[in-house]
Design a protein around this motif. Structure first.
Motif, short mmCIF file in Angstrom:
data_model
loop_
_atom_site.label_atom_id
_atom_site.label_comp_id
_atom_site.label_asym_id
_atom_site.label_seq_id
_atom_site.Cartn_x
_atom_site.Cartn_y
_atom_site.Cartn_z
N ILE A 95 0.84 -1.19 0.00
CA ILE A 95 0.00 0.00 0.00
C ILE A 95 0.87 1.24 0.00
N ILE A 96 0.49 2.22 -0.80
CA ILE A 96 1.20 3.49 -0.86
C ILE A 96 0.47 4.49 0.03
N GLY A 97 1.20 5.03 1.01
CA GLY A 97 0.59 6.01 1.90
C GLY A 97 -0.46 5.38 2.81
N THR A 98 -1.50 6.16 3.11
CA THR A 98 -2.59 5.72 3.97
C THR A 98 -3.87 5.59 3.16
N PRO A 99 -4.55 4.47 3.22
CA PRO A 99 -5.81 4.31 2.48
C PRO A 99 -6.82 5.39 2.85
N ASP A 100 -7.65 5.75 1.90
CA ASP A 100 -8.66 6.79 2.08
C ASP A 100 -9.94 6.15 2.60
N GLN A 101 -10.33 6.49 3.82
CA GLN A 101 -11.54 5.89 4.40
C GLN A 101 -12.79 6.46 3.74
N GLN A 102 -13.67 5.57 3.28
CA GLN A 102 -14.88 5.95 2.60
C GLN A 102 -16.13 5.86 3.48
N PHE A 103 -16.08 4.98 4.48
CA PHE A 103 -17.28 4.76 5.29
C PHE A 103 -16.88 4.21 6.66
N ASP A 104 -17.59 4.67 7.68
CA ASP A 104 -17.42 4.14 9.04
C ASP A 104 -18.82 4.06 9.64
N GLY A 105 -19.36 2.86 9.71
CA GLY A 105 -20.73 2.71 10.14
C GLY A 105 -20.96 1.45 10.93
N MET A 106 -22.24 1.07 11.04
CA MET A 106 -22.60 -0.10 11.84
C MET A 106 -23.71 -0.88 11.16
N LEU A 107 -23.76 -2.15 11.49
CA LEU A 107 -24.75 -3.05 10.93
C LEU A 107 -26.13 -2.71 11.47
N ASP A 108 -27.09 -2.57 10.56
CA ASP A 108 -28.45 -2.21 10.96
C ASP A 108 -29.42 -3.39 10.80
N GLN A 109 -29.55 -3.91 9.58
CA GLN A 109 -30.50 -4.98 9.30
C GLN A 109 -29.86 -6.07 8.46
N VAL A 110 -30.32 -7.29 8.66
CA VAL A 110 -29.82 -8.44 7.91
C VAL A 110 -31.02 -9.30 7.52
N ARG A 111 -31.00 -9.84 6.32
CA ARG A 111 -32.03 -10.80 5.93
C ARG A 111 -31.38 -11.89 5.08
#
Length: 208
Positions: free
Chosen positions: A101-117
């Protein structure tokens, strides 16, 4: 000249302590962690929605469809206790010659699990999982905490005042259905017969 390619990284931290690390091809080392295209227990990613922006009090959500390796793994991921598991996504630049990896990866999302089916069919087993940003917690009113015995004791240790506040409605006999000498019999002498139905639906006291 260095050749640079982009790689998507996914890290799902389950509530039971297990961690799923996936990437969109091959494997990608990042620090002490390795992201792979396939998890031996939970399978691979079948599809992922595009990100959307929210406006005002709208919290955008998106879905990732997992293709679990077994029904047992699907049931495990869909367990109610997994709700709230943290998910993070990054876009990383990879040196095509070294695989680093070059440098630091760019974070796109930081969330939590809501629903599963779980979606099953002939030769088909899919697990669509909906995730929301962690800011979703700001929309929780937590009204139920005010009469929760556990929450009450966390604020006032040893105080037992909410032990009987189960949240269930207590049945009270009114009018002709009341036994002689019961509260219902006394209530019948206080309120006129024409108002019984209104009193039953809207009692003059607060239930706990």
């Amino acid at each position: 000249m260095d050749r640079i390619r982009l790689a998507g990284l996914l890290k799902l931290e389950l509530r039971d302590g297990r961690v799923i690390r996936l990437c969109d091809g091959g494997f990608v080392p990042w620090g002490s962690e390795i992201y792979r295209v396939n998890d031996t227990q939970f399978g691979i990613i079948g599809s992922i929605d595009s990100f959307e922006e929210g406006v005002g009090d709208e919290v955008p959500a998106f879905s990732i469809t997992f293709l679990p390796a077994s029904t047992a793994a699907a049931v495990d991921l869909a367990a109610p206790g997994m709700q709230g598991s943290r998910l993070r996504l990054w876009i990383a630049e990879i040196n095509d010659l070294t695989g680093q990896i070059i440098g630091t990866p760019d974070q796109q999302f930081d969330g939590m699990l809501d629903q599963v089916r779980l979606v099953t069919g002939r030769a088909k087993r899919e697990l669509p999982m909906t995730f929301v940003p962690r800011g979703e917690r700001f929309f929780n009113s937590n009204d139920g905490n005010t009469l929760s015995s556990a929450f009450h004791k966390s604020v006032y240790p040893g105080e037992l005042g909410e032990d009987n506040a189960t949240g269930l409605t207590s049945a009270v006999a009114w009018g002709v259905e009341a036994q002689p000498g019961s509260n219902g019999g006394r209530a019948a002498s206080i309120y006129p017969a024409s108002g019984w139905s209104n009193i039953i639906n809207n009692p003059p006291f607060r239930e706990v």
